[in-house]
Design a protein around this motif. Structure first.
Motif, short mmCIF file in Angstrom:
data_model
loop_
_atom_site.label_atom_id
_atom_site.label_comp_id
_atom_site.label_asym_id
_atom_site.label_seq_id
_atom_site.Cartn_x
_atom_site.Cartn_y
_atom_site.Cartn_z
N GLU A 328 0.55 -1.34 -0.07
CA GLU A 328 0.03 -0.05 -0.08
C GLU A 328 0.84 1.34 -0.08
O GLU A 328 0.47 2.21 -0.46
N GLU A 329 2.03 1.32 0.57
CA GLU A 329 2.82 2.19 0.85
C GLU A 329 4.04 2.31 0.07
O GLU A 329 4.90 3.45 -0.02
N GLY A 330 4.43 1.27 -0.45
CA GLY A 330 5.52 1.09 -1.57
C GLY A 330 6.82 1.06 -0.68
O GLY A 330 7.77 1.36 -1.14
N GLN A 331 6.74 0.79 0.46
CA GLN A 331 7.80 0.70 1.41
C GLN A 331 8.37 -0.71 1.72
O GLN A 331 7.60 -1.73 1.51
N ALA A 332 9.62 -0.98 2.01
CA ALA A 332 10.14 -2.23 2.57
C ALA A 332 9.97 -2.40 3.84
O ALA A 332 10.42 -1.86 4.73
N GLY A 333 8.96 -3.26 4.10
CA GLY A 333 8.87 -3.72 5.85
C GLY A 333 9.89 -4.53 6.45
O GLY A 333 10.65 -5.11 5.51
N GLY A 334 10.02 -4.38 7.43
CA GLY A 334 11.05 -5.02 8.21
C GLY A 334 11.27 -6.61 8.02
O GLY A 334 12.15 -7.27 8.34
N ASP A 335 9.99 -7.13 8.14
CA ASP A 335 9.93 -8.51 7.98
C ASP A 335 10.09 -9.33 6.42
O ASP A 335 9.71 -10.52 6.51
N LEU A 336 10.44 -8.50 5.68
CA LEU A 336 10.63 -9.06 4.35
C LEU A 336 12.01 -10.20 4.32
O LEU A 336 12.85 -9.82 5.10
N PRO A 337 11.72 -11.27 3.61
CA PRO A 337 12.80 -12.10 3.33
C PRO A 337 14.15 -11.13 3.09
O PRO A 337 14.28 -10.20 2.20
N THR A 338 15.35 -11.60 3.64
CA THR A 338 16.65 -10.78 3.38
C THR A 338 17.60 -11.79 3.02
O THR A 338 17.86 -12.97 3.55
N LEU A 339 18.45 -11.11 2.07
CA LEU A 339 19.65 -11.92 1.81
C LEU A 339 21.01 -11.32 1.91
O LEU A 339 20.95 -10.15 1.24
N ALA A 340 21.75 -11.60 2.90
CA ALA A 340 23.16 -10.95 2.80
C ALA A 340 24.02 -11.23 1.78
O ALA A 340 24.12 -12.38 1.40
N THR A 341 24.48 -10.08 1.25
CA THR A 341 25.22 -10.26 -0.01
C THR A 341 26.89 -10.15 0.12
O THR A 341 27.46 -10.48 -0.90
N GLY A 342 27.52 -9.79 1.31
CA GLY A 342 28.69 -9.38 1.39
C GLY A 342 29.23 -8.11 0.49
O GLY A 342 30.43 -8.00 0.47
N GLY A 343 28.35 -7.55 0.11
CA GLY A 343 28.49 -6.17 -0.69
C GLY A 343 28.30 -6.25 -2.25
O GLY A 343 28.23 -5.45 -2.99
N SER A 344 28.39 -7.48 -2.85
CA SER A 344 27.99 -7.69 -4.29
C SER A 344 27.35 -8.96 -4.51
O SER A 344 27.71 -10.12 -3.98
N ILE A 345 26.52 -9.11 -5.62
CA ILE A 345 25.86 -10.33 -5.95
C ILE A 345 25.09 -9.96 -7.39
O ILE A 345 24.79 -8.93 -7.80
N SER A 346 25.13 -11.06 -8.12
CA SER A 346 24.57 -11.04 -9.40
C SER A 346 23.08 -11.14 -9.00
O SER A 346 22.36 -11.72 -8.25
N LEU A 347 22.09 -10.35 -10.17
CA LEU A 347 20.66 -10.44 -9.94
C LEU A 347 20.23 -11.85 -10.16
O LEU A 347 19.17 -11.86 -9.12
N ILE A 348 20.78 -12.53 -10.75
CA ILE A 348 20.28 -13.97 -11.10
C ILE A 348 20.53 -14.60 -9.46
O ILE A 348 19.55 -15.58 -9.01
N ASP A 349 21.64 -14.61 -8.97
CA ASP A 349 21.94 -15.10 -7.75
C ASP A 349 20.85 -14.76 -6.71
O ASP A 349 20.40 -15.27 -5.74
N ALA A 350 20.84 -13.44 -6.57
CA ALA A 350 19.88 -12.87 -5.78
C ALA A 350 18.41 -13.45 -5.83
O ALA A 350 17.65 -13.78 -4.75
N LEU A 351 17.93 -13.67 -7.08
CA LEU A 351 16.59 -14.25 -7.21
C LEU A 351 16.53 -15.59 -6.51
O LEU A 351 15.47 -16.02 -5.85
N VAL A 352 17.54 -16.39 -6.88
CA VAL A 352 17.61 -17.86 -6.28
C VAL A 352 17.63 -17.86 -4.85
O VAL A 352 16.97 -18.49 -4.03
N GLY A 353 18.60 -16.98 -4.26
CA GLY A 353 18.72 -16.73 -2.92
C GLY A 353 17.71 -16.47 -2.15
O GLY A 353 17.63 -17.04 -0.89
N LEU A 354 16.91 -15.53 -2.47
CA LEU A 354 15.65 -15.08 -1.89
C LEU A 354 14.49 -16.15 -2.01
O LEU A 354 13.48 -15.86 -1.17
N GLY A 355 14.72 -17.17 -2.79
CA GLY A 355 13.58 -17.99 -2.99
C GLY A 355 12.68 -17.66 -4.07
O GLY A 355 11.47 -18.29 -4.20
N PHE A 356 13.13 -16.44 -4.81
CA PHE A 356 11.94 -16.16 -5.79
C PHE A 356 12.12 -16.97 -6.99
O PHE A 356 10.85 -16.93 -7.92
N ALA A 357 13.04 -17.48 -7.32
CA ALA A 357 12.96 -18.52 -8.46
C ALA A 357 13.89 -19.96 -7.99
O ALA A 357 14.59 -20.03 -7.02
#
Length: 406
Positions: A328-357
């Motif tokens: 409703e507000e377009g904000q990122a709520g604090g309980d969203l699934p979170t993935l620690a990247t160490g500063g850098s990650i490929s977009l594809i790895d991020a999608l898999v890591g978050l369980g989106f793919a």
């Protein structure tokens, strides 16, 4: 609709739990005459049960609500074999240590659904390893094996499925149905248990237990099975593109659990409210009659009620607030699934890591479809994402959102 006298069968019937009953009249009479112990078995194949087991947990809850005594049977013994019913292949054998760890982890979720204690209708938890581990092979064959016909065992659908497909069914697995029948007989003897419940795939195993109890103890016991719970689109209950919907918090965050229910198909809302919440049936009827955009309010009620029961009211409220802020507000709520990247990650790895793919190939397809956004901006190609001190919000479609942190 069948008319029952007992509060238990009226409750189960009205809410859609009943598929088959071995002796409806006899069970109805017994359930009307006083407190009746009944059980369901759960094999500890993982550290958590998933939503596919929830209808069975709710059955035990309904038993207690109707004034009867639920018995939770942990399969510390049968888990060493694995139930072959309608499985394409044998389960991987687990060590005693893994089984013990899984049992301890699974136990905690039942305390959310049942009241345990020493009272006549308080739930109890037992482990079939307590008696199965002590069995001696030759005495067991002589005392128990004599009551089983191999011809009849081969006729059960759960066995025929494997044999018809010419898939191996080991002698180890073949013994499972005998041990489950023995469990029912043992619980009838130890705890006065008169009812076993389970999914429709357990019908043959339950019938075996009824016959064994009658032959060895001379007592009448009963069985109830539930219908196979599938979603309106034909999918298996509790399975999603990103994996199983686990009941334990450590295996699946509360927000993801809430979101699973919120994403229910319109046609499933009423049925799921009856099966998986305690809402009165007249309120369920009102909610499932909503149409258009209003049905989303029913889905939110379903998500809130189901999450509060499994994870607690605070977790449900936090998940609902996160969803509100996100959508409703377009904000990122604090309980969203979170993935620690160490500063850098490929977009594809991020999608898999978050369980989106479920795979990199699926992630590439989602990118090509234009379904992926970072902080609201669409992305169509894989690239390396640099994550600084401020988390980045990554979205897949309108319903899946997560955070990338440094």
């Amino acid at each position: 609709m069948t008319e029952y006298r007992s509060e238990l069968l009226r409750l189960l019937n009205a809410r859609g739990y009943i598929h088959q009953i071995t002796d409806p009249e006899g069970l109805d009479k017994l359930a009307s005459s006083g407190v009746m112990p009944g059980y369901i078995g759960f094999d500890p194949t993982a550290p958590s049960l998933h939503v596919g087991s929830l209808v069975q947990i709710m059955l035990l809850r309904r038993m207690q609500q109707a004034g009867h005594k639920p018995i939770v049977l942990m399969g510390g013994g049968t888990g060493k074999i694995g139930d072959p019913s309608f499985k394409d292949e044998a389960r991987k054998l687990m060590t005693d240590e893994v089984i013990a760890t899984n049992v301890a982890s699974i136990k905690r979720v039942f305390e959310r659904f049942l009241t345990f204690g020493d009272g006549p209708t308080d739930a109890v938890m037992v482990d079939n390893a307590d008696w199965l581990d002590k069995l001696e092979y030759i005495p067991f064959l002589r005392e128990v094996g004599v009551h089983f016909s191999v011809n009849r065992m081969l006729s059960f659908d759960s066995v025929k499925l494997r044999l018809d497909r010419e898939q191996s069914l080991s002698f180890l697995e073949f013994n499972y149905m005998i041990l489950q029948a023995y469990d029912f007989m043992e619980l009838a003897k130890r705890s006065g248990c008169r009812l076993q419940m389970g999914g429709s795939d357990q019908w043959g195993n339950i019938v075996n237990g009824i016959e064994l109890s009658r032959r060895m103890l001379g007592v009448e016991v009963y069985g109830v099975t539930t219908p196979l719970i599938t979603t309106a689109d034909g999918g298996k209950m509790g399975k999603t593109m990103s994996g199983a919907v686990w009941l334990n918090e450590e295996s699946l965050p509360a927000y993801d659990y809430w979101q699973f229910w919120r994403n229910s198909h319109d046609k499933d809302v009423g049925r799921f409210l009856r099966l998986f919440t305690d809402l009165p049936l007249d309120e369920v009827a009102r909610l499932e009659a909503l149409e258009g955009q209003e049905i989303n309010q029913a889905k939110i009620v379903l998500a809130n009620e189901a999450t509060a029961m499994c994870r607690g009211a605070d977790a449900a409220a936090a998940a609902a607030e996160t969803a509100r802020r996100t959508f409703e507000e377009g904000q990122a709520g604090g309980d969203l699934p979170t993935l620690a990247t160490g500063g850098s990650i490929s977009l594809i790895d991020a999608l898999v890591g978050l369980g989106f793919a479920a795979s990199k190939g699926e992630a590439k397809r989602k990118l090509a479809e234009g379904a992926v956004r970072i902080d609201g901006e669409p992305e169509k190609d894989d690239r390396q994402i640099e994550v600084g001190a401020t988390a980045l919000k990554i979205s897949l479609g309108k319903k899946k959102h997560g955070l990338l942190t440094n």
